[in-house]
Design a protein around this motif. Structure first.
Motif, PDB file in Angstrom:
ATOM      1  N   TRP A  61       0.865  -1.179   0.000  1.00 17.52           N
ATOM      2  CA  TRP A  61       0.000   0.000   0.000  1.00 17.52           C
ATOM      3  C   TRP A  61       0.898   1.224   0.000  1.00 17.52           C
ATOM      4  N   PRO A  62       0.902   1.988  -1.068  1.00 16.48           N
ATOM      5  CA  PRO A  62       1.805   3.134  -1.118  1.00 16.48           C
ATOM      6  C   PRO A  62       1.555   4.151   0.001  1.00 16.48           C
ATOM      7  N   LYS A  63       0.307   4.331   0.419  1.00 18.10           N
ATOM      8  CA  LYS A  63       0.027   5.273   1.511  1.00 18.10           C
ATOM      9  C   LYS A  63       0.713   4.818   2.799  1.00 18.10           C
ATOM     10  N   LEU A  64       0.620   3.535   3.106  1.00 22.72           N
ATOM     11  CA  LEU A  64       1.223   3.009   4.330  1.00 22.72           C
ATOM     12  C   LEU A  64       2.747   3.055   4.236  1.00 22.72           C
ATOM     13  N   SER A  65       3.288   2.589   3.129  1.00 19.70           N
ATOM     14  CA  SER A  65       4.750   2.604   2.965  1.00 19.70           C
ATOM     15  C   SER A  65       5.297   4.020   3.027  1.00 19.70           C
ATOM     16  N   THR A  66       4.624   4.962   2.374  1.00 15.04           N
ATOM     17  CA  THR A  66       5.085   6.351   2.380  1.00 15.04           C
ATOM     18  C   THR A  66       5.060   6.923   3.788  1.00 15.04           C
ATOM     19  N   SER A  67       4.014   6.627   4.527  1.00 15.88           N
ATOM     20  CA  SER A  67       3.904   7.130   5.892  1.00 15.88           C
ATOM     21  C   SER A  67       5.033   6.604   6.769  1.00 15.88           C
ATOM     22  N   GLY A  74      12.426  11.080   9.039  1.00 12.47           N
ATOM     23  CA  GLY A  74      12.310  12.267   9.892  1.00 12.47           C
ATOM     24  C   GLY A  74      11.555  13.405   9.235  1.00 12.47           C
ATOM     25  N   LEU A  75      10.688  13.097   8.293  1.00  8.57           N
ATOM     26  CA  LEU A  75       9.913  14.138   7.614  1.00  8.57           C
ATOM     27  C   LEU A  75       8.709  14.543   8.461  1.00  8.57           C
ATOM     28  N   SER A  76       8.282  15.753   8.270  1.00  6.28           N
ATOM     29  CA  SER A  76       7.197  16.304   9.078  1.00  6.28           C
ATOM     30  C   SER A  76       5.845  15.706   8.706  1.00  6.28           C
ATOM     31  N   GLY A  77       4.933  15.808   9.636  1.00  8.53           N
ATOM     32  CA  GLY A  77       3.565  15.375   9.376  1.00  8.53           C
ATOM     33  C   GLY A  77       2.923  16.188   8.274  1.00  8.53           C
ATOM     34  N   LYS A  78       3.367  17.440   8.101  1.00 11.87           N
ATOM     35  CA  LYS A  78       2.833  18.295   7.036  1.00 11.87           C
ATOM     36  C   LYS A  78       3.137  17.701   5.665  1.00 11.87           C
ATOM     37  N   ILE A  79       4.331  17.159   5.504  1.00 11.68           N
ATOM     38  CA  ILE A  79       4.699  16.525   4.228  1.00 11.68           C
ATOM     39  C   ILE A  79       3.787  15.338   3.958  1.00 11.68           C
ATOM     40  N   ILE A  80       3.558  14.521   4.987  1.00 12.22           N
ATOM     41  CA  ILE A  80       2.705  13.338   4.830  1.00 12.22           C
ATOM     42  C   ILE A  80       1.265  13.738   4.551  1.00 12.22           C
ATOM     43  N   SER A  81       0.768  14.716   5.267  1.00 16.59           N
ATOM     44  CA  SER A  81      -0.640  15.086   5.092  1.00 16.59           C
ATOM     45  C   SER A  81      -0.899  15.770   3.754  1.00 16.59           C
ATOM     46  N   SER A  82       0.143  16.261   3.092  1.00 14.54           N
ATOM     47  CA  SER A  82      -0.071  16.978   1.837  1.00 14.54           C
ATOM     48  C   SER A  82       0.430  16.250   0.592  1.00 14.54           C
ATOM     49  N   TYR A  83       1.111  15.125   0.732  1.00 14.84           N
ATOM     50  CA  TYR A  83       1.759  14.534  -0.446  1.00 14.84           C
ATOM     51  C   TYR A  83       0.775  14.013  -1.489  1.00 14.84           C
ATOM     52  N   ARG A  84      -0.490  13.822  -1.140  1.00 19.84           N
ATOM     53  CA  ARG A  84      -1.487  13.362  -2.100  1.00 19.84           C
ATOM     54  C   ARG A  84      -2.379  14.507  -2.598  1.00 19.84           C
ATOM     55  N   HIS A  85      -2.145  15.740  -2.127  1.00 22.35           N
ATOM     56  CA  HIS A  85      -2.959  16.881  -2.543  1.00 22.35           C
ATOM     57  C   HIS A  85      -2.662  17.262  -3.986  1.00 22.35           C
TER      58      HIS A  85
END
Length: 160
Positions: A61-67, A74-85
């Motif tokens: 699952w790319p979403k799970l692997s990416t997270s 060490g990437l921010s939660g902002k990067i994770i929450s926006s990478y699919r926008h």
């Protein structure tokens, strides 16, 4: 409550045993394989598996692997929450890819990083391929003892 006609054991495992280990800003919604949106894709893969018996096939699952990778990097939660926008996602995907290159020694041409970053489907395909590589390197957890593997397993990177 589980609904066996739409949920697989691996989805329940990830929901109850994997996602609680992730920080709140790295969590995701699980797209159930037999739910309304994914059922046609699941049926297609079920059909194709018969023709791919001679090839080792894994599910990722790319979403799970990416997270998980973002957490490891060490990437921010902002990067994770926006990478699919639609608008801000390309920049976030580029940050993820450049950090993978820097911290994990992956070689990707600069122009290819841009191509992967600007196409979400391309980015997801890369993350799935990278997850397959990590699986081959023993850097992804396997199913727990007694797990019904015949029902399917999703490969994902080890949680740091």
């Amino acid at each position: 409550q589980a609904t066996p006609y739409t949920q697989r054991p691996v989805e329940l495992w990830i929901k109850n045993k994997v996602l609680p280990k992730l920080p709140k800003n790295h969590k995701l919604e699980i797209d159930e394989a037999l739910g309304g949106n994914k059922a046609p894709l699941s049926a297609r893969m079920h059909f194709l598996r018969k023709h791919l018996e001679h090839i080792d096939v894994i599910e990722a699952w790319p979403k799970l692997s990416t997270s998980i990778l973002a957490l490891d990097l060490g990437l921010s939660g902002k990067i994770i929450s926006s990478y699919r926008h639609l608008e801000s996602g390309a920049h976030s995907r580029e940050v993820i890819l450049e950090t993978l290159v820097d911290k994990h020694g992956i070689f990707i041409y600069e122009r290819d990083i841009r191509k992967l970053a600007y196409g979400l489907a391309s980015f997801d395909a890369f993350i799935c391929a990278y997850t397959a590589l990590l699986t081959d390197q023993g850097k992804c957890p396997g199913p727990p003892r007694g797990f019904p593997v015949s029902a399917g397993w999703v490969h994902y990177p080890n949680i740091p």
